[in-house]
Design an enzyme around this catalytic site. Structure first.
Site, short mmCIF file in Angstrom:
data_model
loop_
_atom_site.label_atom_id
_atom_site.label_comp_id
_atom_site.label_asym_id
_atom_site.label_seq_id
_atom_site.Cartn_x
_atom_site.Cartn_y
_atom_site.Cartn_z
N ASP A 110 -1.74 0.51 6.05
CA ASP A 110 -2.73 -0.40 5.49
C ASP A 110 -3.13 0.05 4.09
OD1 ASP A 110 -4.32 1.83 6.00
OD2 ASP A 110 -5.07 1.02 7.88
N HIS A 445 5.89 -0.35 10.43
CA HIS A 445 4.64 -1.10 10.27
C HIS A 445 3.95 -0.61 9.00
CE1 HIS A 445 1.07 -3.34 11.74
NE2 HIS A 445 0.40 -2.38 11.11
N ASP A 492 11.94 -0.81 17.83
CA ASP A 492 11.88 -0.92 16.38
C ASP A 492 11.36 -2.31 16.01
OD1 ASP A 492 12.11 -0.56 13.70
OD2 ASP A 492 14.28 -0.24 13.66
N GLU A 501 4.03 2.81 13.27
CA GLU A 501 3.19 2.99 12.08
C GLU A 501 3.21 4.46 11.65
OE1 GLU A 501 -0.98 1.55 10.13
OE2 GLU A 501 -0.90 1.69 12.31
#
Length: 528
Positions: A110, A445, A492, A501
């Protein structure tokens, strides 16, 4: 007055308890000596410390790749980025408080800068450099390691503008998680979140103190003025953390969904241990051994992570026992032995043939939780490797694990096994270090990696890239993803956050592990 009497009563109780434990330790030591004599004929270990030699190409190459993830995660003005698809971001961070908080690292996939995991990343990167600087130099990665460390510590210095105020977050994680966009496209407002004397955060303040204290050792010979500045902040932050006690996730409820803290006692001990190494001030040693020893949880095995530093503290204070214990007497000496014995209990639980062995997958990976399992495996392997190297450097032949004696090479073999699993020696035959080997995760991710550099997206329309069936257009090179399930499998998929992540602290732990394995022999010495 009654409170003071109660404190005195507690101190007497602790002293009695310490004495009893010490007696028990002596009994165990006597048993150990007897067993050592009985097993002497089986002990083939005879190794003296020497300069690192024989660069191990596999681990040196993986180390070079892993360090690139810090460049992937950088916020700020990137004039000479090693990552072609990254650009400037976060340039306005901190300006509403007239602070420059543009640097630092985004924690994971993020665009938020969380103080607790970032500070832990800095502490672990410092520890790796301090223990294995010769190995890192031989792998030609020292400049990159120090640059990444300073990128974090520059940010942490600016995040601490006064003794009892620490900014611990940049960006609103709730708003951020409603968007899927590259950090370069993330627009203000990016609010600052703080802890202070009214809203304490002993855990994050103490971890930041540990980061600055350990980093001060790294920079002592490189930039003495910068080292002194770091140490000044570390001392102030420790006083702040210890004086105004409380968990930061109680003061900041929003963070509970992201980095909820389980307590602050481990960080206070961790910070005091690093401050002792950085200063030689015995007041910090006394804090870990006497004043704050009710946080120590001696005899209990714990998992090392961004949230729990007890196992790391036990190994770090074992270093004092191994290298610097000759002038330490009394309660401090007894407590150091208890820290060391607890560190050995942790190590014993990691050895596959030990009767107290922890759970692991059939492929041999230490496995604790389905969320980010590699954090625990790699962190445990790093601690085991460091402890085995302490043994080698001090010619300590064995540790005693419930009736069995284990030599340093047995402990190192465990660490090697975990590293090899991460790098592809697993049932899936995949590397969990992105960019290493011929097969690694392609759907990490990660916002920046999943969106083409030339794409124009807003907040919500970027989710098409999250849900795209195509592999990431940008490789998050150096990312260590969460890892496999207990059955050694993984999926995956970009939406599989528990496994796919990556985090900066995963990579920092891996950098430490790979640094120690990069050459075939250690050269360790006292920090003091």
């Amino acid at each position: 007055m009654d409170a003071e009497k109660e404190k005195q009563k507690m101190r007497r109780g602790w002293k009695l308890w310490l004495t009893l434990v010490f007696i028990a330790t002596l009994v165990m030591a006597a048993s150990y000596i007897t067993l050592r004599k009985e097993f002497r004929s089986l002990n083939l270990f005879n190794h003296s410390p020497q300069r690192p030699d024989q660069l191990v190409a596999k681990y040196a190459g993986a180390l070079s790749i892993a360090q690139l993830f810090f460049d992937v995660q950088k916020s700020g003005k990137l004039d000479k980025s090693r990552i072609s698809w990254r650009g400037d971001s976060g340039l306005e961070d901190g300006k509403e408080e007239k602070l420059d908080m543009s640097k630092g690292l985004y924690d994971a996939g993020d665009n938020v800068k969380f103080g607790l995991p970032m500070a832990f990343t800095a502490t672990m990167l410092s520890w790796a450099i301090l223990e294995y600087k010769d190995q890192i130099k031989q792998a030609k990665e020292m400049n990159h390691a120090v640059d990444s460390l300073k990128w974090i510590t520059d940010y942490l210095i600016n995040a601490h503008p006064s003794p009892n105020l620490l900014y611990v977050q940049v960006g609103d994680p709730d708003s951020d998680h409603k968007c899927w966009q590259r950090p370069e496209a993330a627009a203000p407002p990016r609010p600052l979140t703080q802890v202070n004397s009214s809203h304490p955060g002993s855990d994050v303040a103490a971890e930041t103190a540990a980061a600055m204290a350990s980093a001060s050792l790294v920079f002592r010979s490189k930039d003495s003025a910068y080292s002194r500045l770091l140490l000044k902040h570390a001392r102030q932050l420790f006083v702040f953390a210890d004086t105004y006690r409380g968990c930061y996730s109680d003061s900041i409820p929003q963070v509970r969904d992201y980095y909820n803290s389980s307590g602050y006692g481990d960080e206070l001990l961790w910070a005091a241990a690093w401050l002792y190494h950085a200063t030689g001030d015995t007041a910090y040693l006394r804090y870990t051994t006497v004043q704050g020893n009710y946080f120590a949880n001696w005899g209990a095995k714990t998992w090392f992570s961004w949230d729990n530093k007890l196992a790391g503290t036990q190994v770090l204070l074992s270093r004092v026992s191994f290298f610097d214990s000759r002038t330490i007497r009394g309660e401090e000496s007894i407590a150091l032995q208890l820290y060391r014995r607890t560190a050995e209990l942790v190590v014993c639980g990691l050895l596959p043939n030990s009767s107290s062995a922890f759970q692991r997958t059939e492929g041999g990976l230490i496995w604790v939780d389905e969320w980010n399992p590699l954090q625990y495996a790699v962190g445990s392997a790093f601690l085991a490797l460091v402890y085995s190297d302490y043994m080698v450097a001090t010619e300590t032949r064995n540790i005693y694990c419930e009736g069995e004696l284990y030599e340093p090479q047995h402990v190192r073999s465990f660490a090697t096994m975990q590293a090899d699993y991460v790098l592809g020696g697993n049932p899936m035959r995949t590397s969990y270090l992105v960019g290493y080997g011929s097969k690694y995760p392609e759907y990490v991710h990660h916002r920046g990696a999943s969106i083409p550099r030339d794409a124009t997206t807003g907040c919500s329309d970027g989710f098409k890239w999250l849900n795209s069936t195509a592999p990431n257009p940008n490789v998050a090179v150096g990312a260590l993803v969460g890892g496999p399930f207990l059955n050694d499998t993984y999926i995956d998929s970009r939406n599989n956050t528990r496994q796919m992540e990556p985090t900066i602290y995963n990579t920092a732990l891996l950098v430490g592990l790979l640094s120690g394995l990069t050459t075939t022999s250690p050269l360790l010495r006292s920090f003091l």
